[in-house]
Design a protein around this motif. Structure first.
Motif, PDB file in Angstrom:
ATOM      1  N   GLU A  34     -39.374 -62.908 -31.476  1.00  0.00           N
ATOM      2  CA  GLU A  34     -38.108 -62.499 -31.412  1.00  0.00           C
ATOM      3  C   GLU A  34     -37.930 -60.905 -32.084  1.00  0.00           C
ATOM      4  OE1 GLU A  34     -33.860 -64.252 -33.165  1.00  0.00           O
ATOM      5  OE2 GLU A  34     -35.599 -64.180 -34.601  1.00  0.00           O
ATOM      6  N   ILE A  35     -36.896 -60.151 -31.487  1.00  0.00           N
ATOM      7  CA  ILE A  35     -36.861 -58.921 -32.257  1.00  0.00           C
ATOM      8  C   ILE A  35     -35.540 -58.694 -32.911  1.00  0.00           C
ATOM      9  CG2 ILE A  35     -36.590 -56.416 -31.618  1.00  0.00           C
ATOM     10  CD1 ILE A  35     -37.813 -56.502 -29.062  1.00  0.00           C
ATOM     11  N   ALA A 169     -54.028 -54.193 -34.450  1.00  0.00           N
ATOM     12  CA  ALA A 169     -55.461 -54.281 -34.074  1.00  0.00           C
ATOM     13  C   ALA A 169     -55.569 -55.793 -34.186  1.00  0.00           C
ATOM     14  CB  ALA A 169     -56.169 -53.598 -35.238  1.00  0.00           C
ATOM     15  N   CYS A 170     -55.185 -56.352 -34.903  1.00  0.00           N
ATOM     16  CA  CYS A 170     -55.673 -57.844 -35.108  1.00  0.00           C
ATOM     17  C   CYS A 170     -54.535 -58.881 -34.402  1.00  0.00           C
ATOM     18  CB  CYS A 170     -55.713 -58.154 -36.608  1.00  0.00           C
ATOM     19  SG  CYS A 170     -56.867 -57.252 -37.314  1.00  0.00           S
ATOM     20  N   SER A 171     -53.756 -58.151 -33.490  1.00  0.00           N
ATOM     21  CA  SER A 171     -52.685 -59.115 -32.788  1.00  0.00           C
ATOM     22  C   SER A 171     -51.811 -59.765 -33.866  1.00  0.00           C
ATOM     23  CB  SER A 171     -53.295 -60.029 -31.813  1.00  0.00           C
ATOM     24  OG  SER A 171     -54.461 -59.541 -31.094  1.00  0.00           O
ATOM     25  N   PRO A 172     -50.975 -59.228 -34.589  1.00  0.00           N
ATOM     26  CA  PRO A 172     -50.205 -59.681 -35.542  1.00  0.00           C
ATOM     27  C   PRO A 172     -48.965 -60.646 -35.044  1.00  0.00           C
ATOM     28  CG  PRO A 172     -49.590 -57.406 -35.283  1.00  0.00           C
ATOM     29  CD  PRO A 172     -50.845 -57.715 -34.475  1.00  0.00           C
ATOM     30  N   ASN A 198     -42.740 -52.738 -25.363  1.00  0.00           N
ATOM     31  CA  ASN A 198     -43.843 -53.147 -24.219  1.00  0.00           C
ATOM     32  C   ASN A 198     -44.799 -53.959 -25.332  1.00  0.00           C
ATOM     33  OD1 ASN A 198     -42.396 -52.057 -22.452  1.00  0.00           O
ATOM     34  ND2 ASN A 198     -43.697 -50.268 -22.088  1.00  0.00           N
ATOM     35  N   LEU A 199     -45.089 -53.397 -26.050  1.00  0.00           N
ATOM     36  CA  LEU A 199     -46.350 -54.046 -26.931  1.00  0.00           C
ATOM     37  C   LEU A 199     -45.808 -55.548 -27.461  1.00  0.00           C
ATOM     38  CD1 LEU A 199     -47.840 -51.319 -29.064  1.00  0.00           C
ATOM     39  CD2 LEU A 199     -49.172 -52.668 -27.171  1.00  0.00           C
ATOM     40  N   GLN A 203     -47.868 -58.438 -26.189  1.00  0.00           N
ATOM     41  CA  GLN A 203     -48.560 -59.425 -27.320  1.00  0.00           C
ATOM     42  C   GLN A 203     -47.771 -60.422 -27.690  1.00  0.00           C
ATOM     43  OE1 GLN A 203     -51.455 -57.784 -29.307  1.00  0.00           O
ATOM     44  NE2 GLN A 203     -51.572 -56.871 -27.257  1.00  0.00           N
ATOM     45  N   ASN A 204     -46.554 -60.812 -27.213  1.00  0.00           N
ATOM     46  CA  ASN A 204     -45.597 -61.944 -27.720  1.00  0.00           C
ATOM     47  C   ASN A 204     -45.567 -61.815 -29.273  1.00  0.00           C
ATOM     48  OD1 ASN A 204     -43.534 -63.955 -27.514  1.00  0.00           O
ATOM     49  ND2 ASN A 204     -45.185 -65.569 -27.514  1.00  0.00           N
TER      50      ASN A 204
END
Lengths: 323, 342
Positions: A34-35, A169-172, A198-199, A203-204
């Protein structure tokens, strides 16, 4: 279960006898992917909330909450060591001023690789490869040669991209962007916002966007929390909150956007300032500035009440008219 | 970087001239001359005095003496001692390792404990520890060296008997000087002949401890205070918050991300302390009868040994200047923003 669940969070600074509550009774939930936009004036407690959650207040602030849960882990009782395994890995944060957020003594590559080394144990060629990938993901041109650059050799926009690369970096699972574009040129601001959104999609990850810029929030966020003097004044879904603001403060914020005052002689403003440490009214915190103030507002602090698509902290929420 | 080095080197020439003028002038302002001092209290025939002064070339007008001195210097000739008749350079070379050993030990003591104290005080800012450390360092900074030295000798050497009172080594040992560094020489001697030289290294170390502490006290105080304020400044920086937000351990945040940046101004201060160290060495060596250049210079001044005073001080000054020069270059290594500046 929500990714992030904050219930009744308060953060106090100063002495026990004379505390200053920077955040008071804050509730916030963030779902996976969610944003959430958090808007409010300077000093309304937006950043402090996030810093408290990440444990970055370093014993300066006293944190009290009913619930402070991230991804099923209780951040209130967790040890500092356990928290450090989450912070920087599953929750990452981007700060306001990219030019001062990077350590001037180390290369950009070193600072990105540091995160990968600590949290993922990468070494050698794999480490360098992943750092390069990240630099490319945040669209830094000539990424390979930029790994050896020092922060002072990069522009503000490039530095912010590096900070973002470090954060993802660690796909948070949750990325917190604390006014990520305030210190940048207008043209660069749009690029960085696009990159972040976009990220977020690719990366969801969940994204909490702290900002002054209502236009940005209206465009990308799913949900908005409006903060005033350390409290949530209103939290509701987008676009509802923009069409039908329930809180007088939200309405005032929307009116102060220049585009909404076209043709008028003066920009609409809300008179007065956010009450400081010693002049907080005993009633509703907005009562000295509220255009619709009533006697009850001056006497009694309102709690949060449910409205359509969210909650509002007001005795007399605006319901009838469309803004 | 290269042009920076050349520019700095160019600045050295006037500095050297200033030093020669100063030492040349100051030693001649002290009443008495070498001949009078040598003769002592016996009455001196004025004719013999004039002859002796003529032989030493000291009867010439001052400007002529100065020109002689400078032209000798430019020919690489540092002259001879008026008293011992041996070359100033040779005397310096023999005595310098003793001073260097003492200075290095003092600096090691000052840097290690100064950094530790400064970092601790900064991390525990406002605590009793902070106030304690800073109070002690202020006391250390204000302590007169000769008094501090005597107090330590009284307590540790005389009262407790833990350390020797003076000198570099017990008279019982006969160590051949190879490097001039007593610690190394005794180590080698003990390794070569364990029976005859047993305990020599420990003895040398015990001799070194007190003078090193005395000489290192002021630099320690300066380094501790500088480290503390510099650390506090850097701890407030955004990039330290970034480092915390990356989930790094507190030790990594302090030593990798904070101290590295905080060290830049501390490095300059350490370089500047070399001058203080040389000045302090003169007093410390006198108190502890340490046979180094400090004691050598003091003796030379009381004998009005003009060449030794002039050139001895010139060599010491050169060392201080060269050290600061190296520190300036190190500064560039520690700080990429300076290294890349054109």
């Amino acid at each position: 279960m929500s990714l992030l669940e904050i219930k009744n969070l308060s953060v106090e600074f100063g002495s026990q006898h004379n505390p200053f509550r920077a955040v008071e009774g804050l509730d916030l939930t963030v779902e996976q992917g969610e944003i959430v936009g958090i808007v409010g004036e300077s000093g309304s407690g937006k950043s402090v909330t996030m810093m408290a959650m990440m444990g970055l207040l370093e014993g300066q602030g006293r944190i009290v909450a009913d619930t402070l849960q991230f991804d099923g882990k209780d951040l209130l009782t967790i040890s500092a060591r356990e928290r450090r395994k989450i912070v920087g890995k599953d929750i990452a944060m981007i700060f306001q001023d990219p030019m001062t957020s990077l350590n001037p003594s180390y290369t950009v590559g070193y600072q990105i690789m540091e995160v990968l080394k600590i949290h993922q144990g990468l070494r050698g060629a794999a480490l360098k490869q992943r750092a390069l990938e990240l630099m490319e993901m945040v669209e830094i041109p000539a990424a390979a040669s930029r790994l050896a650059a020092y922060p002072h050799q990069l522009s503000g926009g490039m530095s912010q991209r590096v900070v973002i690369a470090m954060a993802i970096a660690c796909s948070p699972k949750l990325l917190i962007a604390d006014e990520p574009t305030t210190a940048l040129d207008v043209t660069i601001q749009a690029q960085i916002m696009d990159l972040l959104v976009n990220l977020q999609k690719s990366q969801n990850m969940a994204l909490i966007m702290i900002t002054h810029d209502l236009a940005v929030v209206a465009e990308v966020a799913h949900k908005v929390a409006v903060m005033y003097a350390g409290q949530v004044a209103e939290m509701a879904k987008v676009p509802g909150i923009f069409r039908k603001p329930a809180h007088p403060y939200t309405e005032a914020l929307l009116k102060s956007i220049p585009e909404h005052s076209k043709g008028a002689h003066r920009l609409s403003t809300l008179a007065g300032i956010v009450p400081g440490q010693y002049d907080r009214p005993s009633g509703c915190l907005l009562s000295p500035r509220c255009p619709y103030v009533q006697d009850k507002c001056k006497a009694q602090r309102p709690g949060l009440t449910a409205i359509e698509g969210g909650v509002v902290r007001c005795h007399y929420p605006i319901t009838a008219k469309e803004a | 970087m290269l042009s920076f080095i050349f520019r700095r080197l160019g600045l050295l020439i006037p500095t050297f001239f200033g030093i020669t003028l100063l030492t040349f002038g100051l030693i001649r302002m002290i009443p008495g001359d070498p001949v009078e001092v040598m003769v002592g209290e016996r009455t001196l025939d004025p004719q013999m005095h004039a002859d002796a002064m003529h032989r030493l070339g000291l009867d010439k007008p001052l400007y002529a003496q100065y020109i002689d001195y400078i032209s000798n210097l430019l020919h690489g000739n540092l002259g001879e001692s008026l008293v011992t008749k041996s070359s100033v350079w040779v005397e310096f070379k023999t005595l310098f390792p003793a001073t260097l050993e003492l200075a290095l030990a003092a600096m090691l003591f000052a840097v290690v404990f100064g950094l530790l104290a400064g970092v601790t005080a900064a991390i525990k800012r406002g605590s009793i520890l902070d106030h304690g450390v800073m109070g002690i360092s202020l006391t250390g900074f204000s302590m007169p060296i000769f008094w501090w030295g005597l107090i330590l000798i009284m307590f540790f050497s005389v009262k407790l008997g833990w350390t020797p009172v003076s000198g570099r080594l017990d008279l019982a040992y006969d160590i051949t000087p190879r490097t001039g560094f007593m610690l190394i020489d005794t180590w080698l001697a003990e390794a070569a002949d364990p029976a005859a030289n047993a305990g020599a290294f420990k003895d040398a170390l015990m001799h070194l401890i007190l003078p090193a502490i005395v000489l290192g006290t002021i630099p320690l105080a300066v380094i501790a205070r500088m480290t503390r304020s510099s650390m506090l400044e850097v701890l407030r920086e955004d990039y330290v918050r970034t480092a915390r937000a990356k989930g790094l351990s507190p030790a990594r945040v302090i030593f990798v991300h904070t101290l590295r940046n905080a060290l830049i101004p501390v490095l300059t201060v350490i370089g500047l302390q070399v001058g203080t160290l040389m000045g302090g060495a003169v007093l410390t060596e006198t108190i502890f009868s340490w046979p180094g250049i400090g004691k050598w210079l003091i003796d030379a001044i009381s004998r009005r040994d003009y060449p030794v005073v002039q050139n001895g001080i010139l060599i010491v000054a050169t060392l201080v200047i060269v050290t600061n020069f190296i520190v300036d270059i190190l500064y560039g290594v520690a700080n990429p923003r300076i290294r890349h500046a054109k």
